[in-house]
Design an enzyme around this catalytic site. Sequence first.
Site, PDB file in Angstrom:
ATOM      1  CG  HIS A   1      40.104  35.685  30.930  1.00 38.65           C
ATOM      2  ND1 HIS A   1      39.579  34.449  31.201  1.00 38.65           N
ATOM      3  CD2 HIS A   1      39.557  36.527  31.842  1.00 38.65           C
ATOM      4  CE1 HIS A   1      38.740  34.545  32.225  1.00 38.65           C
ATOM      5  NE2 HIS A   1      38.713  35.785  32.645  1.00 38.65           N
ATOM      6  CB  CYS A   2      42.732  34.886  34.671  1.00 38.23           C
ATOM      7  SG  CYS A   2      41.268  35.937  34.639  1.00 38.23           S
ATOM      8  CB  ILE A   3      46.055  31.151  34.982  1.00 36.48           C
ATOM      9  CG1 ILE A   3      44.871  30.998  35.937  1.00 36.48           C
ATOM     10  CG2 ILE A   3      47.286  30.481  35.576  1.00 36.48           C
ATOM     11  CD1 ILE A   3      44.495  29.560  36.201  1.00 36.48           C
TER      12      ILE A   3
END
Length: 423
Positions: A264-266
């Site tokens: 969900h981030c990188i």
Amino acid sequence: MTADPLTHPEVAVVGLGYAGLPVAVSAAAAGYVTCGIDLRAEVVDSLNAGRPLVDTVSAEQLAGIRTRFAATTDPAVLARCSVVVVCVPTPVDERGRPDLALLTAAVTTVRDHLRPGQLVIIESTTYPGTTDGVVRAVLEESGLRAGDDFALAFSPERVDPGNRDFAFHNTPKVVGGFSDRCRDRAAAFYTRLTERVHVTRSTREAEAAKILENTFRQVNIALVNEFARVCHRLGVDVWDTIDAAATKPFGFMPFRPGAGVGGHCIPVDPLYLAHRAREAGYPFSLVEAAQTVNDAMPLWVAERAIAELGAQGVTAAGARVLLLGVTYKPDVADVRHSPAVPLAEALLASGVRVSYHDPYVDVFEAAGTALPAVEGELSEAVAAADLVVLVQRHGCYRADLLAGARRVMDATGPASAPNTAQL
């Protein structure tokens, strides 16, 4: 603005996913009466029954706060809460541009129930300037003013699913406020929940810090992914090379290659900063290059898999390839942006018959269709496949299981057996 969140200890958390639920649980564990708000009735019903749907919170944790936590789909509870924390997803669209629709909708709901003295905190990842720009503008449509009538702050989520060492309580919390008083109120709230709070000059630095953290990982993962491709071309063992470089006690931090970057981030957060930088007339070219490299990794792994089939005299069309582990990281039930999806799609486009096994995933879709999952004994499916591709090394994929395969393409580490090819 003089209202202290500790004086009226009722907290609302909007969005009860991977990031929001740990906040709600931590607030309740710290003594706050906590309302969790989510539009998904199935999430609310499951949480009220003591069953978390994400692995960032356990059933035992929910049981421990059952007298202080309840979930609801009714946003009317916002009006009685002194602290409101917004933790909704902030994805990108099909062109890689920030999509603030869910955040804007959530903040609009908060606006409709906003009252003087409340503290509103945004935890959703976004580009610098969102909180004191888009969010503030929506909230001030209520007629109340940030910094005067209500407090506004930003504190980025730092959730790492599957991490057994760092959870919400012992991960330092970054806090930035629209004003110093806003910052101090938010810091006082989080001090009850976490072991350490770090304050920034404003909301913009806190927003930028979150994106920098993941941009750092994105760029370094891209470096080692491209390095792996160069090493393969030069006949160099990339894993042995990384282990050698990692012996240096200063100036080097080891990153390791893989089938791609998920979660969900990188794959998402750096694009928020790149988008904002382009709007400011300064393209963030390094981030864009890193994104290109990481996006290409699943396709390269697919090419390597087809080459492995060819080396065995098996044509891609009709070949049986089994993917092991289709989540984005080991032993985590999360397929968001999993590199297994574009990998499977590339194999399907070449005529490969793709199946999968993952103890954490009941249904796995690629190219608009659900791929067949292994039924029966996994060892038999491994032995029957023309090629097994180890995408994520879940704990159940032991060496003795892989030893029964005709050929293994391991995207997770060095070759450990004669029947295995590595990145």
